[in-house]
Design an enzyme around this catalytic site. Structure first.
Site, short mmCIF file in Angstrom:
data_model
loop_
_atom_site.label_atom_id
_atom_site.label_comp_id
_atom_site.label_asym_id
_atom_site.label_seq_id
_atom_site.Cartn_x
_atom_site.Cartn_y
_atom_site.Cartn_z
CB SER A 1 44.05 31.68 63.90
OG SER A 1 42.82 31.57 63.22
CE LYS A 2 49.17 30.97 56.93
NZ LYS A 2 50.01 29.84 56.59
NE ARG A 3 41.33 27.82 61.51
CZ ARG A 3 40.88 27.68 62.73
NH1 ARG A 3 39.61 27.68 62.96
NH2 ARG A 3 41.71 27.51 63.74
CG ASP A 4 40.32 34.78 62.81
OD1 ASP A 4 39.31 34.10 62.68
OD2 ASP A 4 41.03 34.79 63.83
N GLY A 5 41.67 35.54 58.28
CA GLY A 5 42.08 36.51 57.27
C GLY A 5 43.54 36.82 57.44
#
Ligand code: GLU
Length: 478
Positions: free
Chosen positions: A253-257
């Site tokens: 997901s976007k949160r992981d970079g």
């Protein structure tokens, strides 16, 4: 046999997720491997999620990674338009036809009605799904409410008590009981179709023979099969590509970079590396080989070799592969690839192009992606670096080292032009004169010019610095 036709059908969200690129790539490779055609269709029916310029951006991203579509909003084709918001009438027509044939119905429930219904269902421990109350409205009432302009949606009338089975091209036979399937909204109150109606109408009208899309759409497929049935159409083959997960096993997901293809490209991941790496997550050629050009992939790709379990997207592995691709470019090309990254940084490119070439060549061994170049080139700009490591200090302060630096500095000063070969000769001669060789020759020299026991090739490093700078750095330690 009819021609193979596949499609990639993104919603324009403003960026291309690496998982979407992989889906597009598998469609593209499958089409090429089967002499088929690949269609780009823009699914922009979710008006709330529209992002400006998203279509143009996505198309330009595909250009950057060399994936070409045979039909689409840019190329055109016999099955257009290729943007769903331009195919409006078609969806309305089939929604009406489905109502007419009893496979769909008008629903006038308001948001509040639905919230209340769901609340009651969950309190009673029932499955939460639409209870079909509007299916049973008398025809006259429906007509009256329509005539009065009351807002409505059109829902699919999912039959009870059936099992829908399809042979997933990747997962094999897959079944769903209709009792657990909601009466899906097909046409929204703003007159736009939902994904489900549009995807079926378009896949049929565009002559798609094989659907390849992400696993997350598996639960939607029985709804689509029901729609094909209701419209009297033959469904295409449908396959679902397993998810991409991160190294911790979670959905990427976007949160992981970085998940956006544009970000990777902007950072200087080469298109061929990204494509090669993504192709190999979830597909293998049947042997241990890891490096494939797009062309080779086109010749090798088959659905039989696509894995049916999630694939791990490991950025470290991607960096490793990208580094290999970077080093496979010839040096002149690499200098041009690196240049814009340096130009954007606070590092000034030397006027002497040859020197810049040595600099790039010196750092290229350790490059994982191009945006790292300016940081790595800093070594050529910081003259007054400190050395604190005791062993290094000791080596720098040896009498033999000081003698070596003095001799070397004088040799460098009178040489016409520094090249790695010339430098090698100078160093060897200086070593002889100072009576040092091996570690006592190379290590102090490397430390004197860079402060570090490890790093780029010493001769390249020195050539990248140029005469003046090398002399200056040697003098510091004399
Ligand atoms: N528009 C859908 C998406 O954004 C496409 C799903 C499909 O390929 O059917 O992923």
């Amino acid at each position: 046999m009819s021609e193979v036709r596949v499609r990639f059908a993104p919603s324009p969200t403003g960026y291309l997720h690496v998982g979407s690129l992989r889906s597009a790539l598998y469609n593209y490779l499958y089409a090429r491997n089967n002499n088929g055609r690949v269609v780009l269709r823009i699914e922009d029916t979710d008006r709330e999620r529209l992002v400006e310029d998203a279509i143009e951006k996505m198309i330009s991203t595909f250009k950057r990674v060399n994936i070409e579509f045979d039909e689409g909003p840019v190329q055109g084709g016999d099955h257009g338009p290729y943007i769903q918001s331009e195919r409006f009438n078609l969806y309305q027509k089939y929604a009406a036809q489905l109502v007419e044939s009893g496979h769909a119905y008008y629903c006038f429930c308001t948001r509040d009605d639905l919230d209340e219904m769901r609340k009651q269902q969950s309190e009673a421990g029932q499955d939460v799904k639409y209870d079909k109350r509007c299916l049973h409205l008398p025809k006259e009432e429906v007509e009256k409410r329509l005539a009065a302009g009351e807002p409505y949606v059109i829902r699919l009338n999912v039959p009870a008590g059936r099992v829908i089975t399809f042979d997933d091209s990747i997962h094999g036979p897959t079944s769903f009981e209709t009792d657990y399937i909601d009466d899906q909204v097909l046409l929204k109150s703003d007159g736009f179709p939902t994904y489900h109606l549009a995807v079926v109408v378009d896949d049929h009208h565009m002559g798609i023979t094989q659907v390849l899309r992400a696993d997350e759409w598996i639960p939607s497929t029985p709804k689509h099969i029901l729609l094909y049935e209701a419209l009297g159409w033959e469904p295409p083959q449908i396959g679902h590509i397993p998810l991409l997960i991160n190294t911790e096993g979670k959905k990427l997901s976007k949160r992981d970079g970085d998940v956006s293809v544009e970000d990777y490209l902007d950072k200087g991941f080469l298109p061929e590396a990204l494509v090669n790496y993504l192709a190999l997550i979830g597909w293998n050629p049947g042997n241990d080989e890891e490096f494939f050009s797009l062309n080779e992939l086109e010749n090798l790709f088959t659905l039989e070799r696509v894995n049916d379990s999630p694939g791990v997207f490991d950025v470290e592995k991607l960096k490793w592969m990208n580094g290999k691709y970077i080093r496979s470019r010839d040096m002149a090309e690499l200098v041009e690839l690196v240049r814009p990254y340096v130009e954007k940084s606070d590092i000034a490119i030397p006027e002497d192009e040859e020197k810049f070439r040595w600099m790039v060549e010196a750092i290229h061994e350790g490059l994982e992606y191009l945006a790292q170049a300016p940081e790595k080139l800093r070594i050529f700009y910081q003259d007054d670096f400190a050395v604190t490591e005791p062993e290094s200090l000791e080596l720098l302060q040896l009498d033999s080292s000081k003698q070596l630096f003095t001799i070397l500095k004088d040799k460098v000063a009178i040489v016409d032009k520094l090249t790695p070969d010339v430098m090698k000769g100078l160093l060897k001669d200086a070593g002889k004169e100072a009576g040092v060789k091996g570690k006592l020759l190379f290590m102090p020299t490397r430390l004197a010019v860079s402060g570090n026991q490890h790093g780029p090739d010493l001769m390249l490093l020195i050539c990248g610095m140029g005469k003046e700078q090398v002399i200056k750095r040697l003098e510091r330690w004399i």
